[in-house]
Design a protein around this motif. Structure first.
Motif, PDB file in Angstrom:
ATOM      1  N   ASP A  10     -55.836 -83.271 -24.297  1.00  0.00           N
ATOM      2  CA  ASP A  10     -55.062 -82.914 -25.493  1.00  0.00           C
ATOM      3  C   ASP A  10     -53.684 -82.393 -25.098  1.00  0.00           C
ATOM      4  OD1 ASP A  10     -57.239 -83.661 -26.985  1.00  0.00           O
ATOM      5  OD2 ASP A  10     -57.819 -81.607 -27.537  1.00  0.00           O
ATOM      6  N   TYR A  11     -53.633 -81.610 -24.045  1.00  0.00           N
ATOM      7  CA  TYR A  11     -52.345 -81.116 -23.551  1.00  0.00           C
ATOM      8  C   TYR A  11     -51.465 -82.273 -23.100  1.00  0.00           C
ATOM      9  CZ  TYR A  11     -49.030 -79.314 -20.088  1.00  0.00           C
ATOM     10  OH  TYR A  11     -47.894 -79.064 -19.353  1.00  0.00           O
ATOM     11  N   ARG A  14     -50.097 -84.012 -25.998  1.00  0.00           N
ATOM     12  CA  ARG A  14     -49.066 -83.211 -26.663  1.00  0.00           C
ATOM     13  C   ARG A  14     -47.712 -83.380 -25.990  1.00  0.00           C
ATOM     14  NH1 ARG A  14     -45.210 -81.136 -28.510  1.00  0.00           N
ATOM     15  NH2 ARG A  14     -44.923 -78.972 -29.239  1.00  0.00           N
ATOM     16  N   VAL A  64     -50.225 -76.608 -28.618  1.00  0.00           N
ATOM     17  CA  VAL A  64     -50.849 -77.929 -28.503  1.00  0.00           C
ATOM     18  C   VAL A  64     -51.230 -78.501 -29.856  1.00  0.00           C
ATOM     19  CG1 VAL A  64     -52.805 -79.216 -27.536  1.00  0.00           C
ATOM     20  CG2 VAL A  64     -51.683 -77.424 -26.181  1.00  0.00           C
ATOM     21  N   TYR A  65     -51.740 -77.666 -30.741  1.00  0.00           N
ATOM     22  CA  TYR A  65     -52.354 -78.208 -31.959  1.00  0.00           C
ATOM     23  C   TYR A  65     -51.552 -77.996 -33.238  1.00  0.00           C
ATOM     24  CZ  TYR A  65     -56.357 -78.738 -28.875  1.00  0.00           C
ATOM     25  OH  TYR A  65     -57.172 -79.105 -27.834  1.00  0.00           O
ATOM     26  N   PRO A  67     -48.000 -78.501 -34.155  1.00  0.00           N
ATOM     27  CA  PRO A  67     -47.589 -78.026 -32.837  1.00  0.00           C
ATOM     28  C   PRO A  67     -46.321 -77.186 -32.950  1.00  0.00           C
ATOM     29  CG  PRO A  67     -46.740 -80.220 -33.194  1.00  0.00           C
ATOM     30  CD  PRO A  67     -47.421 -79.811 -34.480  1.00  0.00           C
TER      31      PRO A  67
END
Length: 256
Positions: A10-11, A14, A64-65, A67
């Motif tokens: 996920d990183y 991103r 990350v999320y 963002p």
């Protein structure tokens, strides 16, 4: 540096990282530049009257999320999580900002990373004149070109390193640091100071910086500066356009 919600894939998604991934200096440089070009340095939470969270899981969720971006503890903390995940040894160091007119405490965080048998300074959170790639600690008193920027490291008799940037035709001190490792909790007082003290630049003005392959974009207060291939353009941003600019120019979600 560990967060229960950190997921390497996920990183990497991103920051738009692609290509081989290994515990070596090449990966370190590519990873640093990928994060610099995708995750802005920003103090929007401080400007909203919040104390920036030092909880690792909050940093992952935010950057990350959401963002979002963050300032030095957040963006360098996230980078440390990635280093740990790919097996690159590192330690946290405290640095003393040196662009103020008076001597300041060691409130800045940087990373010392070991790769290919050498020690490298990595820093993804110093704002306007931050380095754009790892700098080898064994290359001293020598200008190092990073795209259109130049930096150099020196070391005094007490073992203190000094980072300088070439600004307006002269070498300008950015920060000094030694190699004494710090723990994550050691930066909690500095984080509180930077989030709340009226003399802290983060409290005084909105600051958003995004590095690009051609240079960088800097929003300071109501002024937007674009530096591309060594050429600087600057204009003011009307208050009613500020939020739109954060989304369109810096790819940021707005803080609640």
């Amino acid at each position: 540096m560990h967060a229960n919600n950190f997921v390497l894939d996920d990183y990497l998604n991103r920051i738009g990282f692609s290509g081989p991934l290994a515990a070596d200096a090449d990966t370190l440089a590519r990873l640093m530049r990928a994060q610099l070009f995708s995750v802005p340095f920003e103090n929007l939470d401080v400007q909203a009257g919040k104390v920036v969270s030092m909880t690792p899981e909050d940093i992952v969720q935010k950057i990350v999320y959401q963002p979002r971006g963050g300032y030095c503890y957040e963006v360098n903390g996230l980078f440390a999580m990635a280093l740990q995940a790919i097996g690159l040894p590192y330690c946290l160091l405290a640095a003393r900002p040196m662009f103020y007119p008076v001597r300041r405490p060691k409130t800045h965080m940087v990373l010392l990373v070991r790769a290919d048998g050498r020690d490298w300074l990595c820093d993804l959170g110093f704002g306007s004149y931050g380095i754009r790639a790892p700098m080898a600690l064994d290359v001293l008193d020598t200008p190092v070109a990073q795209d259109d920027d130049q930096f150099r490291l020196s070391r005094d008799a007490d073992g203190v390193y000094l980072l300088q940037a070439w600004v307006d035709g002269q070498w300008a001190n950015q920060y000094g640091f030694d190699l004494h490792p710090q723990e994550w909790i050691d930066f909690a007082p500095a984080n509180y100071l930077n989030s709340t003290h009226p003399e802290a630049i983060f409290v005084q003005k909105r600051l958003v910086v995004l590095h690009t392959p051609q240079g960088r974009k800097i929003l300071l207060g109501d002024s937007l500066k674009r530096i591309e291939n060594g050429v600087t353009r600057q204009h003011s941003v009307p208050a009613e356009q500020a939020d739109q600019l954060l989304v369109e120019e810096f790819a940021l979600s707005l803080p609640a």
